[in-house]
Design an enzyme around this catalytic site. Structure first.
Site, mmCIF file in Angstrom:
data_model
loop_
_atom_site.group_PDB
_atom_site.id
_atom_site.type_symbol
_atom_site.label_atom_id
_atom_site.label_comp_id
_atom_site.label_asym_id
_atom_site.label_seq_id
_atom_site.Cartn_x
_atom_site.Cartn_y
_atom_site.Cartn_z
ATOM 1 N N GLN A 184 5.236 -115.744 -37.804
ATOM 2 C CA GLN A 184 5.756 -114.679 -38.134
ATOM 3 C C GLN A 184 7.385 -114.723 -38.632
ATOM 4 O OE1 GLN A 184 4.560 -111.703 -39.236
ATOM 5 N NE2 GLN A 184 2.470 -111.989 -38.483
ATOM 6 N N SER A 204 2.375 -120.176 -41.581
ATOM 7 C CA SER A 204 1.047 -119.942 -42.485
ATOM 8 C C SER A 204 1.708 -119.328 -43.789
ATOM 9 C CB SER A 204 0.486 -118.818 -41.778
ATOM 10 O OG SER A 204 -0.865 -118.607 -42.356
ATOM 11 N N ALA A 205 1.355 -119.843 -44.873
ATOM 12 C CA ALA A 205 1.814 -119.121 -45.990
ATOM 13 C C ALA A 205 1.912 -117.783 -46.399
ATOM 14 C CB ALA A 205 1.315 -120.174 -47.234
ATOM 15 N N CYS A 335 -6.417 -109.615 -36.931
ATOM 16 C CA CYS A 335 -7.457 -110.364 -36.399
ATOM 17 C C CYS A 335 -8.217 -109.621 -34.981
ATOM 18 C CB CYS A 335 -7.061 -111.788 -35.792
ATOM 19 S SG CYS A 335 -5.766 -112.454 -36.672
HETATM 20 N N1 PLP Z 1 0.562 -116.726 -35.064
HETATM 21 C C1 PLP Z 1 0.834 -115.338 -35.553
HETATM 22 C C2 PLP Z 1 2.347 -115.104 -34.741
HETATM 23 C C3 PLP Z 1 0.316 -114.665 -36.464
HETATM 24 O O1 PLP Z 1 0.888 -113.618 -36.630
HETATM 25 C C4 PLP Z 1 -0.903 -115.154 -36.996
HETATM 26 C C5 PLP Z 1 -1.535 -114.268 -38.047
HETATM 27 O O2 PLP Z 1 -1.466 -113.082 -38.124
HETATM 28 C C6 PLP Z 1 -1.417 -116.472 -36.532
HETATM 29 C C7 PLP Z 1 -0.583 -116.947 -35.613
HETATM 30 C C8 PLP Z 1 -2.566 -116.856 -37.292
HETATM 31 O O3 PLP Z 1 -2.122 -117.618 -38.525
HETATM 32 P P1 PLP Z 1 -3.336 -117.391 -39.805
HETATM 33 O O4 PLP Z 1 -3.709 -116.196 -40.134
HETATM 34 O O5 PLP Z 1 -2.724 -118.079 -40.733
HETATM 35 O O6 PLP Z 1 -4.412 -118.250 -39.130
#
Ligand code: PLP
Length: 386
Positions: A184, A204-205, A335
């Site tokens: 983030q 993460s892009a 998620c």
């Molecule tokens: N870590 C954090 C703090 C996140 O906010 C997220 C996604 O919401 C992730 C990890 C996981 O990233 P990705 O969605 O690219 O797998």
């Protein structure tokens, strides 16, 4: 009800892509050669990937081979945490109860598989890891134990910012490895890894106006982390599998634009957040702000987390009410939507009597406006008065 409205306040779940990013990705789709092929087609694709790696590395103050492209932030986190235990002989992990599930569930799986010890650092009253407690936990380990600390730079639900320099100092003092989930934060904050002694970061892009399906791991030079996918020798043997060229190019474009416009865009989004908070306080004073949401120094300028004066059971009704009026926001991590347990982050930071209130997260981007905030607050008032 204004059905024409489309207001997107769920940018911590994912951001829309910039027009330039989409264009760069479309252009990159013409490069179909396998980047591992030695012929001209392959070399052209490889050149694009290596340019992206170099540009990203330069902005972070590291060298290109320290950047490993992955399919998402979750994969980068899995690669780092599992790799650290398997390849560096980590015997203890310290993390916090408010990490993303990409960290918490990976740590739990490693704990079951490798029998390592896991400790959770306590949080202060606002939900940020307690530095003194981290210091104490590390001081209690025997000198020959290898410890990995995994803490997130910006909390995805409440926006709290980790005092990262202090964490680095403590990790150095006890010679602990440090992984920082910066998903983030990358693209929203400057991160200078030439001065911050962090061993690993994950990114993460799709959190900084880039495409979904691509991210990266930074693995500090000299740390012998091997691929956790079995296959070819791509990514210098650290991540098997043919690279997704157009996603990597899209991520590069998003990353470069994010840092090019960082100050201007930060000021703009911070202005929106300030306005949102002031307006909520004036118009709906019964709403409370969670974590450090109202502290612009200690919380991300992109995220606000609210407790509403209604029962938890009504949170989904509220989200539907907002959605029907064109407003997208969330209860927390995308998620975990649908999870009956509610937010593990809010359970960790709020007193139990507040768990049964409705909580929602608004997260802002460069594409949002003051008018959207005014409209949303009117809709929130309508819901609370209904
Ligand atoms: N870590 C954090 C703090 C996140 O906010 C997220 C996604 O919401 C992730 C990890 C996981 O990233 P990705 O969605 O690219 O797998």
């Amino acid at each position: 009800m204004n059905l024409d409205k489309k207001v997107y306040f769920d940018n911590a779940a994912t951001t829309p892509m910039r027009a330039e990013v989409k264009q760069a990705m479309c252009d990159a789709l013409s490069f179909f050669g396998n980047p591992s092929s030695t012929h001209n087609f392959g070399r052209s694709s490889k050149a694009l990937i290596e340019k992206a790696r170099k540009n990203i590395a330069k902005e972070l103050g590291v060298t290109a081979p320290e950047i490993i492209f992955t399919s998402c932030g979750t994969e980068a986190i899995n690669m780092i945490l599992k790799g650290a235990v398997r390849d560096l002989g980590i015997t203890q992990i310290i993390t916090s109860p408010t990490e993303h599930h990409a960290v918490l569930n990976t740590v739990q799986s490693i704990e079951n598989e490798y029998g390592i010890r896991v400790s959770l650092v306590r949080l202060n009253s606002k939900g940020t890891p307690d530095i003194e407690h981290l210091n104490r936990l590390l001081s209690e380990f025997l000198p020959d134990e290898k410890v990995l600390v995994s803490l997130m730079l910006v909390n995805n639900e409440i926006g709290n910012i980790l005092p990262v320099t202090k964490v680095c100092e403590i990790c150095q003092k006890y010679k602990a490895y440090f992984h920082c989930d910066a998903v983030q934060a990358v693209g929203h904050y400057p991160i200078d890894l030439s001065s911050l002694p962090i061993d690993f970061i994950s990114a993460s892009a799709h959190k900084f106006y880039g495409p979904k399906g691509v991210g990266f791991a930074f693995i500090r030079k000299g740390l012998p982390i091997k691929s956790f996918l079995f296959g070819g020798e791509q990514e210098r043997g650290k991540r098997a599998g043919t690279e997704c060229i157009h996603n990597i190019v899209g991520m590069e474009e998003a990353f470069l634009l994010a840092y090019q416009h960082l100050d201007k865009e930060r000021t703009y989004i911070e202005g929106l957040k300030k306005y949102f908070i002031e307006k909520i306080r004036q118009e709906i004073p019964s709403i409370r702000l969670n974590g450090q949401s109202d502290n612009l120094q200690e919380s991300a300028y992109t995220i606000v987390n609210l407790t509403l004066p209604v029962d938890e059971k009504k949170a989904d009704v509220l989200l539907i009410f907002l959605d029907m009026r064109g407003i997208a926001c969330s209860r927390g991590s995308a998620c975990q939507s649908g999870s009956p347990q509610g937010s593990h982050v809010l359970r960790a930071i709020l007193p139990e009597k507040e768990w049964n209130h409705a909580h929602i997260r608004f997260s802002f981007s460069i594409f949002n406006t003051i008018e959207e905030i005014d409209y949303t607050i009117e809709v929130l008032k309508e819901f609370l008065n209904s």
